[in-house]
Motif scaffolding. Sequence first.
Motif, PDB file in Angstrom:
ATOM      1  N   ILE A   1      31.960  -6.566 -63.030  1.00  0.00           N
ATOM      2  CA  ILE A   1      32.880  -5.905 -63.956  1.00  0.00           C
ATOM      3  C   ILE A   1      32.132  -4.865 -64.799  1.00  0.00           C
ATOM      4  O   ILE A   1      32.609  -3.747 -64.985  1.00  0.00           O
ATOM      5  CB  ILE A   1      33.610  -6.934 -64.839  1.00  0.00           C
ATOM      6  N   ARG A   2      30.969  -5.233 -65.260  1.00  0.00           N
ATOM      7  CA  ARG A   2      30.184  -4.278 -66.053  1.00  0.00           C
ATOM      8  C   ARG A   2      29.841  -3.052 -65.228  1.00  0.00           C
ATOM      9  O   ARG A   2      29.962  -1.912 -65.680  1.00  0.00           O
ATOM     10  CB  ARG A   2      28.907  -4.954 -66.570  1.00  0.00           C
ATOM     11  N   ARG A   3      29.442  -3.288 -63.991  1.00  0.00           N
ATOM     12  CA  ARG A   3      29.078  -2.172 -63.112  1.00  0.00           C
ATOM     13  C   ARG A   3      30.297  -1.282 -62.843  1.00  0.00           C
ATOM     14  O   ARG A   3      30.211  -0.060 -62.847  1.00  0.00           O
ATOM     15  CB  ARG A   3      28.550  -2.749 -61.794  1.00  0.00           C
ATOM     16  N   PHE A   4      31.431  -1.934 -62.644  1.00  0.00           N
ATOM     17  CA  PHE A   4      32.671  -1.205 -62.365  1.00  0.00           C
ATOM     18  C   PHE A   4      33.052  -0.303 -63.536  1.00  0.00           C
ATOM     19  O   PHE A   4      33.371   0.879 -63.365  1.00  0.00           O
ATOM     20  CB  PHE A   4      33.779  -2.224 -62.063  1.00  0.00           C
ATOM     21  N   ILE A   5      32.998  -0.851 -64.743  1.00  0.00           N
ATOM     22  CA  ILE A   5      33.361  -0.059 -65.935  1.00  0.00           C
ATOM     23  C   ILE A   5      32.408   1.121 -66.100  1.00  0.00           C
ATOM     24  O   ILE A   5      32.817   2.267 -66.260  1.00  0.00           O
ATOM     25  CB  ILE A   5      33.344  -0.948 -67.210  1.00  0.00           C
ATOM     26  N   LYS A   6      31.131   0.827 -66.026  1.00  0.00           N
ATOM     27  CA  LYS A   6      30.114   1.866 -66.229  1.00  0.00           C
ATOM     28  C   LYS A   6      30.264   2.977 -65.192  1.00  0.00           C
ATOM     29  O   LYS A   6      30.264   4.167 -65.518  1.00  0.00           O
ATOM     30  CB  LYS A   6      28.719   1.227 -66.128  1.00  0.00           C
ATOM     31  N   ASP A   7      30.422   2.566 -63.954  1.00  0.00           N
ATOM     32  CA  ASP A   7      30.547   3.525 -62.851  1.00  0.00           C
ATOM     33  C   ASP A   7      31.763   4.437 -63.054  1.00  0.00           C
ATOM     34  O   ASP A   7      31.678   5.646 -62.891  1.00  0.00           O
ATOM     35  CB  ASP A   7      30.682   2.726 -61.544  1.00  0.00           C
ATOM     36  N   TYR A   8      32.883   3.835 -63.442  1.00  0.00           N
ATOM     37  CA  TYR A   8      34.112   4.627 -63.569  1.00  0.00           C
ATOM     38  C   TYR A   8      34.028   5.587 -64.762  1.00  0.00           C
ATOM     39  O   TYR A   8      34.460   6.729 -64.680  1.00  0.00           O
ATOM     40  CB  TYR A   8      35.344   3.717 -63.688  1.00  0.00           C
ATOM     41  N   VAL A   9      33.464   5.102 -65.852  1.00  0.00           N
ATOM     42  CA  VAL A   9      33.313   5.966 -67.038  1.00  0.00           C
ATOM     43  C   VAL A   9      32.394   7.141 -66.704  1.00  0.00           C
ATOM     44  O   VAL A   9      32.693   8.291 -67.028  1.00  0.00           O
ATOM     45  CB  VAL A   9      32.774   5.152 -68.240  1.00  0.00           C
ATOM     46  N   GLU A  10      31.309   6.839 -66.011  1.00  0.00           N
ATOM     47  CA  GLU A  10      30.364   7.914 -65.649  1.00  0.00           C
ATOM     48  C   GLU A  10      31.002   8.920 -64.701  1.00  0.00           C
ATOM     49  O   GLU A  10      30.886  10.127 -64.890  1.00  0.00           O
ATOM     50  CB  GLU A  10      29.106   7.313 -65.024  1.00  0.00           C
ATOM     51  N   LYS A  11      31.677   8.395 -63.672  1.00  0.00           N
ATOM     52  CA  LYS A  11      32.280   9.304 -62.686  1.00  0.00           C
ATOM     53  C   LYS A  11      33.374  10.157 -63.324  1.00  0.00           C
ATOM     54  O   LYS A  11      33.610  11.286 -62.907  1.00  0.00           O
ATOM     55  CB  LYS A  11      32.859   8.508 -61.518  1.00  0.00           C
TER      56      LYS A  11
END
Lengths: 277, 280
Positions: free
Chosen positions: B19-29
């Motif tokens: 979940i942390r990776r998903f949030i970070k990835d989406y915010v960055e992208k």
Amino acid sequence: MKERIKVALAQISCKQGDKAENIRKIEDNVIKAKQQGAELIIFPEFSLTGYTVRDCVYELAETIPGHSTTVLEKLAKKTGTYIVFGMPELSEKTQATIYNAAVLVGPDGFVGKYRKMYLPTHSVFEEKRYFRPGCKAGVFDTKLGKIGLIICYDIFFPEVSRLTRLKGAQLIVCISASPATRRTFFETLTAARAIENTAFLAYVNLVGIEDGLQFWGGSRLIAPNGKVLVKAKYDEEDLVIGEINYADIRPIEAFVPTLKDLRPELFDELREAAERL
Amino acid sequence: MKLKPSVLDLKWTEVETKIRRFIKDYVEKSEAKGIVLGLSGGIDSCTVASLAALAIGGDKTLGLLLPEQETFTTKDVEHAELAAEKFGFKTEMIDITPTLKAFYDSTPIFKTTDKLCKGNIKARTRMIYVYYYANRLGMLVCGASDKSETMIGYFTKWGDVAADISPIMDLYKTQVRKLAQHIGLPKEIVTKQASPALWPGQLAEEELGIKYETLDLILYGLERFMKTEEIAQQLGAKKELINKIKLRWVSMEHKRRMPLTTKMQYRTVGADFRLPRTLH
């Protein structure tokens, strides 16, 4: 043919739909791998475009050979390496018939391509919507030995790896884009395909997140006895290098002689039963 | 397959990481400046806000407390602040009572006794505030809907469910509780009874007439294509109850999708216009 070769598993994440960026990443990894002595560098399924491109695949697909393969052929020539990568292949005879393909290029240019036979169209996968299945094994005679190519879901169907092996492949390369929920299956099947075919198997999976799908990585090089020789990290980009000694096949092939014991007469019955399923 | 509570067990460290990776990835992208979400003080929003803070940093995570007079409790505010303090994310509180009153007063057909319609105004008003903040601050809206509520449609269409990403939407409520416990949310939040806070005293389990522990196992069985008879037998529940839940699940699909249109052209939005979400 060389008896010992160094194989790099280039576990990358891709930028969806951005071929130029992905080629740049492939180049970086090939150069790094070459510096570490790798002769064969393997990238994941659809490493040219990213896996989840949906309708954009019609714009992204290219013929093989074509523009992108030419770029990567030059890279292979320049570095003196063999490279395997994945891409959507546009049929030369049509305008929107596409294959999910694995490409092998080498120091002498284009070597060959394989079109995925089993296209997952269930759960989150929609490959049959876009792709035509291939119908031929991909086995290529190279200076690094006979290399067979398969793609991801093909590994669930032992006949694909078996056919590849029977056509002479001693190294089966499986490029993949497998999301995390399927990790256990692949970890089991990659070892099984290596053991049952007494062949080396290099599995290279994608990492990164595409449309909510998290690809788990975990790429690995497996010996014919099922032993994992090298393994990449889970969930992160990684570049690992392992060595293959083809001479290791012989004692295993004698110890569990699955090829010697193969019973072709069962195949007709298998076919009939499958047709009546 | 045996339907027992342990089937809902997951590897919580792995879940947290994903979940942390998903949030970070989406915010960055998305090149967003952070995450904004409605923070009710309940377990779902506290969990998501905390995970967002862990993923992208508390300074980039903003929880909006949006209380209104009828459902306001100091406990909810305390719980929201407790989570914010522990995980270091920012909060801001706006009393939405005047906005609601303006809506009620200016709407000719408004009926105060129709509590569901009135409650939905509250959820949709909160959505407007959250999206306004996201627009103004260049942030993404993060949803806090869980899988139990999403499956049975226990949410306000275009209200609390409206978001750019919904990191815990694939976790049943009882799983969210375990995840919340795993990341270290205070016990009073983890064990708190769920409420959509649409009207005073509203409690999810009371309104649904079922405990989440049972509901989640029923939904888990339905997710895995189990027959209603089999689920009923295994859980020692009445078949009518399982059928009721199943009906609710399938009949609420309209709340989970893009609006339906009728196909008239070559490619149609929401039907066969299929693009990746995160193309660069």
